[in-house]
Design an enzyme around this catalytic site. Structure first.
Site, short mmCIF file in Angstrom:
data_model
loop_
_atom_site.label_atom_id
_atom_site.label_comp_id
_atom_site.label_asym_id
_atom_site.label_seq_id
_atom_site.Cartn_x
_atom_site.Cartn_y
_atom_site.Cartn_z
CE1 TYR A 142 43.86 41.16 46.28
CE2 TYR A 142 44.24 38.87 45.69
CZ TYR A 142 43.60 40.06 45.47
OH TYR A 142 42.69 40.16 44.45
CE LYS A 188 40.02 57.16 48.25
NZ LYS A 188 39.18 57.90 47.28
CG ASP A 220 38.31 57.92 43.96
OD1 ASP A 220 39.53 58.14 43.70
OD2 ASP A 220 37.65 58.65 44.72
CG ASP A 244 41.64 41.43 41.77
OD1 ASP A 244 41.81 40.67 40.80
OD2 ASP A 244 40.67 41.33 42.56
CG ASP A 248 38.41 41.42 36.55
OD1 ASP A 248 39.53 40.90 36.41
OD2 ASP A 248 37.38 40.77 36.85
C1 IPM Z 1 43.28 37.45 39.48
C2 IPM Z 1 42.25 36.69 40.26
C3 IPM Z 1 42.87 36.23 41.56
C4 IPM Z 1 43.26 37.46 42.34
C5 IPM Z 1 42.00 35.28 42.39
C6 IPM Z 1 41.60 34.07 41.60
C7 IPM Z 1 42.67 34.88 43.67
O1 IPM Z 1 41.12 37.46 40.45
O2 IPM Z 1 44.33 36.87 39.15
O3 IPM Z 1 43.05 38.62 39.19
O4 IPM Z 1 42.42 38.06 43.03
O5 IPM Z 1 44.42 37.85 42.27
MG MG Z 2 41.16 39.33 39.44
#
Ligand code: IPM
Ligand code: MG
Length: 355
Positions: A142, A188, A220, A244, A248
């Site tokens: 990032y 990785k 993975d 990240d 999710d």
């Molecule tokens: C998160 C979000 C952020 C990230 C975005 C909104 C920049 O997806 O907090 O997970 O990628 O860190």
């Molecule tokens: Mg995110």
């Protein structure tokens, strides 16, 4: 009487609606615990850009630095997607994380028994899941330099310094000590030098934590294991981009992304936010699930302010609301006695915490 200064960033989309409910609950819990919250509102994200030309105005940075903790809703929306990268809402959040040195992102995933059927995974696979994704938040892909988008090619850089890996690894081991004493470091290392370096460094840090069991997994495989058998995990320690994605994925174990809170800490002031986004498609309809934000307020009480009893009370109230069958629309197919609006859920939780 303790007074706490809370910087409030409502943000875009459903941000304002869910934050209002968290404030309602914080106010309700403050009554019983002899403390007072002083809220100061700041702009960040798309609305901030519309109003000031900057997704992270200096005033927000200064206000956040002067606060005891930051409670944040969500940012972003299609409306701002075509802006240059540094004007986009997301860049406001990324800059705030960097400014405040919020290098450690705690994303706990737990399964509410009342919602076992809400997950797309089988109940027996997820029953009892209690894991923590510990994501490095201010380094890696990032933030790596150099970065460039050219006409015929583009690149980003995944870079980690020793210090960066050591401090997040320590955070993970410390967290594991208070949990099941297991850290799974995800990388990785079979392909990337930066990951091999990450792994070597984590192994070094682990020497100071002989009571914690350290394992390693390629990202993975970790993605696959998370849906195959999530109960095997306690603390998942990983870098920015992998964290990240995996967080999710992990959120779906609990059935709705509208349930999970997060804490970003490391610097002087911590930031607390739901892990979901701004959901512009449902903004203003009163159907957003405020539970993740209310749970984030509870994490704020625990992590930043040391008000553990008040946090326990909020967590218990969330449990009770789910137990009694009050549901927002996103989880209404699972054991709903009554489908409630965003504000109704907030009010019921506020009512429970004040009793
Ligand atoms: C998160 C979000 C952020 C990230 C975005 C909104 C920049 O997806 O907090 O997970 O990628 O860190
Ligand atoms: Mg995110």
């Amino acid at each position: 009487m303790s007074k706490y200064k809370i910087a409030i960033i409502k943000g875009d989309g459903i941000g304002p609606e869910i934050i209002d409910e968290a404030i309602k609950v914080l106010d309700a819990v403050s009554i019983g615990y002899e403390h007072e919250f002083i809220y100061e509102e700041y702009l960040m994200g798309g609305d901030a850009y519309d109003m000031t030309g900057d997704p992270l105005p200096q005033e927000t940075i200064d206000g956040c630095k002067a606060a005891d903790a930051i409670l944040f809703g969500a940012i972003g929306g299609e409306k701002w997607d075509s802006l240059p990268r540094d004007k986009r809402p997301e860049s406001g959040l990324l800059r705030l994380r960097a400014e405040l040195e919020l290098y450690a992102n705690f994303r706990p995933v737990k399964v509410y028994k009342q919602l076992l059927d809400a997950s797309t995974l089988k109940p027996e696979v997820i029953d009892g899941v209690d894991l923590l994704v510990m994501r490095e938040l201010t380094g890696g892909l990032y933030f790596g330099e150099p970065r460039e988008k050219g006409k015929d090619s583009a690149f980003n850089t995944m870079i980690y310094s020793k210090d960066e890996v050591v401090r997040i690894a320590k955070m993970a081991f410390e967290a594991a000590k208070k949990r099941d004493k297991k850290v799974c470091s995800v990388d990785k290392a079979n392909v990337l030098e930066v990951s091999q370096f990450w792994r070597d460094t984590v192994i070094e840090v682990a020497k100071d934590y002989p009571d914690v069991v350290l394992t390693h997994m390629y990202v993975d495989n970790a993605a696959m294991q998370l849906v195959r058998d999530p109960k095997q995990f306690d603390v998942i320690l990983t870098g920015n981009i992998f964290g990240d994605i995996l967080s999710d994925e992990a959120s779906m174990i609990s059935g709705s992304i509208g349930l999970l809170p997060s804490a970003s800490v490391g610097g002087k002031v911590g930031l607390f936010e739901p892990i979901h986004g701004s959901a512009p498609d449902i903004a203003g309809q009163g159907i957003a699930n405020p539970i993740a934000t209310i749970a984030s307020a509870s994490m704020m009480l625990r992590f930043a302010l040391g008000e553990n009893k008040a946090a326990d009370k909020i967590d218990a109230a969330i449990d009770r609301v789910l137990e009694e069958g009050y549901r927002t629309k996103d989880i209404s197919s699972f054991g709903a006695k009554e489908v409630c609006s965003t504000t109704e859920i907030g009010s019921i939780i506020a009512d429970y915490v004040s009793k």
